[in-house]
Scaffold this motif. Structure first.
Motif, PDB file in Angstrom:
ATOM      1  N   CYS A 181       9.608  11.932  13.411  1.00 58.76           N
ATOM      2  CA  CYS A 181      10.135  11.763  14.750  1.00 58.76           C
ATOM      3  C   CYS A 181      10.060  13.035  15.564  1.00 58.76           C
ATOM      4  O   CYS A 181      10.834  13.251  16.485  1.00 58.76           O
ATOM      5  CB  CYS A 181      11.573  11.295  14.651  1.00 58.76           C
TER       6      CYS A 181
ATOM      7  N   GLU B 152       6.495  14.693   1.538  1.00 59.09           N
ATOM      8  CA  GLU B 152       5.950  13.426   2.043  1.00 59.09           C
ATOM      9  C   GLU B 152       5.357  13.607   3.431  1.00 59.09           C
ATOM     10  O   GLU B 152       4.341  13.017   3.774  1.00 59.09           O
ATOM     11  CB  GLU B 152       7.022  12.333   2.104  1.00 59.09           C
TER      12      GLU B 152
ATOM     13  N   TRP C 266      -3.125  13.044   5.684  1.00 59.73           N
ATOM     14  CA  TRP C 266      -3.763  11.729   5.713  1.00 59.73           C
ATOM     15  C   TRP C 266      -4.154  11.367   7.154  1.00 59.73           C
ATOM     16  O   TRP C 266      -5.228  10.824   7.410  1.00 59.73           O
ATOM     17  CB  TRP C 266      -2.778  10.715   5.131  1.00 59.73           C
TER      18      TRP C 266
ATOM     19  N   GLY D  11      12.847   7.195  14.319  1.00 63.13           N
ATOM     20  CA  GLY D  11      12.652   8.278  13.373  1.00 63.13           C
ATOM     21  C   GLY D  11      12.063   7.824  12.071  1.00 63.13           C
ATOM     22  O   GLY D  11      11.461   6.765  11.976  1.00 63.13           O
ATOM     23  N   CYS D  12      12.245   8.621  11.070  1.00 60.01           N
ATOM     24  CA  CYS D  12      11.433   8.488   9.883  1.00 60.01           C
ATOM     25  C   CYS D  12      12.262   8.054   8.688  1.00 60.01           C
ATOM     26  O   CYS D  12      11.933   8.335   7.550  1.00 60.01           O
ATOM     27  CB  CYS D  12      10.739   9.807   9.596  1.00 60.01           C
TER      28      CYS D  12
ATOM     29  N   GLN E 270       3.724  -1.315   5.505  1.00 58.26           N
ATOM     30  CA  GLN E 270       2.551  -1.004   6.326  1.00 58.26           C
ATOM     31  C   GLN E 270       2.253   0.495   6.336  1.00 58.26           C
ATOM     32  O   GLN E 270       1.357   0.942   7.041  1.00 58.26           O
ATOM     33  CB  GLN E 270       2.769  -1.494   7.759  1.00 58.26           C
TER      34      GLN E 270
ATOM     35  N   LEU F  23       0.511   3.406   5.000  1.00 57.36           N
ATOM     36  CA  LEU F  23      -0.656   3.601   4.147  1.00 57.36           C
ATOM     37  C   LEU F  23      -0.849   5.058   3.775  1.00 57.36           C
ATOM     38  O   LEU F  23      -1.589   5.374   2.849  1.00 57.36           O
ATOM     39  CB  LEU F  23      -1.901   3.069   4.861  1.00 57.36           C
ATOM     40  N   ASP F  24      -0.191   5.957   4.511  1.00 55.87           N
ATOM     41  CA  ASP F  24      -0.281   7.362   4.115  1.00 55.87           C
ATOM     42  C   ASP F  24       0.485   7.521   2.801  1.00 55.87           C
ATOM     43  O   ASP F  24       1.175   6.608   2.371  1.00 55.87           O
ATOM     44  CB  ASP F  24       0.269   8.264   5.238  1.00 55.87           C
ATOM     45  N   PRO F  25       0.355   8.678   2.142  1.00 58.94           N
ATOM     46  CA  PRO F  25       0.907   8.791   0.781  1.00 58.94           C
ATOM     47  C   PRO F  25       2.435   8.848   0.707  1.00 58.94           C
ATOM     48  O   PRO F  25       2.976   8.904  -0.394  1.00 58.94           O
ATOM     49  CB  PRO F  25       0.322  10.125   0.274  1.00 58.94           C
ATOM     50  N   SER F  26       3.147   8.809   1.837  1.00 60.33           N
ATOM     51  CA  SER F  26       4.585   9.087   1.777  1.00 60.33           C
ATOM     52  C   SER F  26       5.359   8.053   0.959  1.00 60.33           C
ATOM     53  O   SER F  26       6.228   8.415   0.158  1.00 60.33           O
ATOM     54  CB  SER F  26       5.172   9.220   3.187  1.00 60.33           C
TER      55      SER F  26
ATOM     56  N   GLU G  20       4.143   6.089  -1.395  1.00 58.97           N
ATOM     57  CA  GLU G  20       3.742   6.258  -2.803  1.00 58.97           C
ATOM     58  C   GLU G  20       4.499   7.410  -3.449  1.00 58.97           C
ATOM     59  O   GLU G  20       4.917   7.330  -4.606  1.00 58.97           O
ATOM     60  CB  GLU G  20       2.238   6.516  -2.901  1.00 58.97           C
ATOM     61  N   MET G  21       4.684   8.505  -2.694  1.00 62.78           N
ATOM     62  CA  MET G  21       5.402   9.652  -3.246  1.00 62.78           C
ATOM     63  C   MET G  21       6.870   9.305  -3.472  1.00 62.78           C
ATOM     64  O   MET G  21       7.463   9.689  -4.482  1.00 62.78           O
ATOM     65  CB  MET G  21       5.257  10.861  -2.321  1.00 62.78           C
ATOM     66  N   LEU G  22       7.456   8.567  -2.548  1.00 64.08           N
ATOM     67  CA  LEU G  22       8.861   8.184  -2.697  1.00 64.08           C
ATOM     68  C   LEU G  22       9.040   7.247  -3.893  1.00 64.08           C
ATOM     69  O   LEU G  22      10.048   7.301  -4.601  1.00 64.08           O
ATOM     70  CB  LEU G  22       9.385   7.522  -1.421  1.00 64.08           C
TER      71      LEU G  22
ATOM     72  N   PRO H  55       1.118   5.100  -7.482  1.00 65.22           N
ATOM     73  CA  PRO H  55       0.101   4.661  -6.511  1.00 65.22           C
ATOM     74  C   PRO H  55       0.295   3.177  -6.198  1.00 65.22           C
ATOM     75  O   PRO H  55       0.755   2.409  -7.050  1.00 65.22           O
ATOM     76  CB  PRO H  55      -1.228   4.884  -7.233  1.00 65.22           C
ATOM     77  N   LEU H  56      -0.055   2.783  -4.990  1.00 60.21           N
ATOM     78  CA  LEU H  56       0.122   1.384  -4.574  1.00 60.21           C
ATOM     79  C   LEU H  56      -1.221   0.711  -4.363  1.00 60.21           C
ATOM     80  O   LEU H  56      -2.257   1.365  -4.283  1.00 60.21           O
ATOM     81  CB  LEU H  56       0.937   1.336  -3.279  1.00 60.21           C
ATOM     82  N   ASN H  57      -1.168  -0.605  -4.256  1.00 61.34           N
ATOM     83  CA  ASN H  57      -2.385  -1.376  -4.065  1.00 61.34           C
ATOM     84  C   ASN H  57      -2.236  -2.345  -2.902  1.00 61.34           C
ATOM     85  O   ASN H  57      -1.143  -2.510  -2.359  1.00 61.34           O
ATOM     86  CB  ASN H  57      -2.717  -2.163  -5.339  1.00 61.34           C
TER      87      ASN H  57
ATOM     88  N   GLU I   1       6.703  -0.504  11.149  1.00 62.89           N
ATOM     89  CA  GLU I   1       6.893   0.729  11.914  1.00 62.89           C
ATOM     90  C   GLU I   1       8.380   0.933  12.226  1.00 62.89           C
ATOM     91  O   GLU I   1       8.821   2.050  12.491  1.00 62.89           O
ATOM     92  CB  GLU I   1       6.106   0.683  13.227  1.00 62.89           C
TER      93      GLU I   1
END
Lengths: 363, 363
Positions: A12, A224, A231, B11-12, B37, B39-42, B44-46, B50-52, B133
């Motif tokens: 943000c 993250e 990315w 925010g995030c 939705q 797709l960046d690695p955030s 996956e890191m949390l 890895p995701l598919n 989002e």
């Protein structure tokens, strides 16, 4: 010539940085337009003033406009009515009011893109700061010219043979008319196509020219956030958007951050506190200084190799396909088409190797 | 019956809360799908894995899927080819590959909506946590059934009289075909229209039923975040999305926060630290308990008044228009249509008064 600058980042903070950058340029005497898609009160609170859907002077050299979709839709409506007047019955205009149209996904970005295009072409501003979502959606928006380019080229070949009336009837009307706003220019189709062709070419030229349009990354020091921002850097390459630097928000500069984004220069700015914008403005990078970053694409004819710069992905996330004389790269949920130069056409891909941050394609 | 839960916030932080909520339901033995939705690695890191792009088991009762647009486009491609096979020439399928199509704005939300719809209808999950989002774009996505409803109803009336072939030819083909995926079901138009009508009605029913779909707000204690979150609350009313509570992320509960969102119950959760998810999960609200919130719309026939609940806006941001027996309210860059009940039809608006959080329309 106008410049457009935008900010990409996870989280943000891009809105705050966009405001600071607008103030930075205004203090240098540039005519600045801050065009924001943030409609909730947060940007108004940060600026300390209510905003409007038309450019409004809020300080010396500084104008701000909110890009509101419902309003933009009404603004293009008159234009649209004129354009389609020759082949739509007069009842069309009477039956349908722009104030009635509901908003579907995609309208926001298509109409905001159109508004940015008009502000850019107006010559009224030296610098336009575009405060968008700062994420994948901003890349979708800036990717419009490239995407339209391909649809436009393909549509001639494929759809000549289709029964178009059946297709159009199936999906209903006003939806089509809304899309028309982005594509139709003239009642005469040939003229219209030529005009659209010109718009697309202009758009592609602007997006890929660092002097016309550039993005800066914004990150915090959360792992993250750093990974997500890297990315976005790679995803920006996919639409040929030039990234010129990185701004670290409210975190100490450290080697790891610097290395992650090499060769981009990292500027570290403090968090906004008590509306102390000067502290941020003084820490911003010099947006006017030339930058040196890796080329997005390098073609080595002698080695028959194509080098594609794609930071932030892993091997699994990059997909390579060949269609005749074109190579398609999927990464970052963006699809990029690369036309092979004549010397390499007709040759199949021998190998595609991803060694982050480079995809190396051997023909 | 499946439930869909999503999170709206400035925010995030919505992604973190979505993950915690998915774990919350999984611990209760519900079959959970977290559909993200991001797709960046955030994410996956949390999640530490890895995701598919297909649902993948990551813990007991917990599956995760990344909604990636390029992949979803290929998945609907075969479906689309079958649907249009009867009136497209066979060369169509040969000339165009789904892997070639470029992505335009709107594709993300339309295709994600379609994917959510399919997961919902599959019956494979008790709870679907949708991590979108979390902003206006999420409302656009969830507003699709209402928007299509209107376009669908209007298209019959208006476009019967148009020269559709000219229009379709103007805006080119694959663009149209991509949109078709969201709208065509059958080679026979009448059957197709009936099927689309049914999808739309189902969608409207799901969005407006709190037991099928609900949103929780997420905020921090920054004044801009609180104002923006309240604005999202109001914007959600515009698409008839039920908001069931508010989650305060990493901030102390205080009276002001509680008052701002009355009568929603505020749950306060700590920030994520050292992957200590349990601390967050234990502080989450009980997503299964019934909630009591103001009705989005109250029609008082005796007083000839309509009361519309619209928190988070000021007077300038709410616009009221009457079109025959319909009232259109613009707020939050969302457009809402209200059909007057028979008793009030034919009467003009006498007064529209906005006293936050209520718009009072007198006929």
């Amino acid at each position: 010539m106008s410049r457009i600058i935008t900010f990409l980042g996870h989280g943000c903070t891009t809105g705050t940085v966009a405001i600071a950058a607008a103030k930075w340029f205004a203090q240098q005497g540039k005519r600045v337009l801050l065009a924001t898609q943030t409609l909730d009160p947060s940007v108004e609170m940060l600026l300390g003033t209510p905003l409007n859907t038309y450019p409004q002077v809020i300080a010396d050299n500084l104008q701000v406009v909110q890009l509101q979709t419902t309003v933009l839709l009404e603004q293009v409506w008159d234009e649209l009515k004129q354009l389609v007047a020759s082949y739509l019955p007069t009842t069309f205009a009477e039956d349908l009011y722009p104030g009635e149209l509901l908003i579907l996904p995609g309208f926001d970005s298509v109409l905001a893109f159109n508004a940015l295009r008009q502000y850019y072409m107006s010559g009224d501003y030296d610098v336009i700061i575009y405060d968008g979502e700062g994420n994948k959606e901003t890349l979708r928006l800036l990717g419009i010219p490239n995407a339209l380019d391909w649809y436009f080229s393909r549509s001639g070949k494929i759809f000549d043979s289709l029964d178009l009336s059946k297709i159009a009837a199936s999906f209903g009307g006003p939806l089509a008319s809304a899309i028309l706003t982005a594509n139709i220019d003239s009642q005469k189709l040939q003229q219209g196509r030529a005009q659209v062709r010109q718009w697309i070419d202009q758009g592609i030229a602007v997006v890929s020219d660092r002097n016309c349009l550039t993005a800066y990354l914004v990150t915090t020091d959360a792992p993250e956030a750093i990974a997500a921002t890297r990315w976005l850097w790679g995803s920006a390459q996919q639409i040929k958007l030039n990234v010129s630097g990185i701004i670290a928000y409210n975190c100490q500069l450290n080697d790891q951050l610097q290395q992650t984004f090499t060769p981009l220069v990292v500027a570290s700015i403090p968090a906004l506190s008590n509306q102390n914008w000067d502290a941020i403005i003084q820490a911003l990078p010099d947006f006017n200084s030339p930058v040196s970053v890796p080329q997005s694409l390098t073609i080595d004819l002698a080695q028959q190799q194509i080098l594609v710069f794609l930071p932030g992905f892993n091997r699994k996330q990059v997909k390579l396909t060949q269609y005749g004389s074109e190579i398609v790269i999927d990464a970052g949920d963006q699809r990029r088409r690369i036309s092979l130069p004549p010397e390499l056409q007709g040759q199949p891909i021998k190998a595609g190797k991803f060694e982050e941050p480079y995809l190396i394609i051997s023909l």
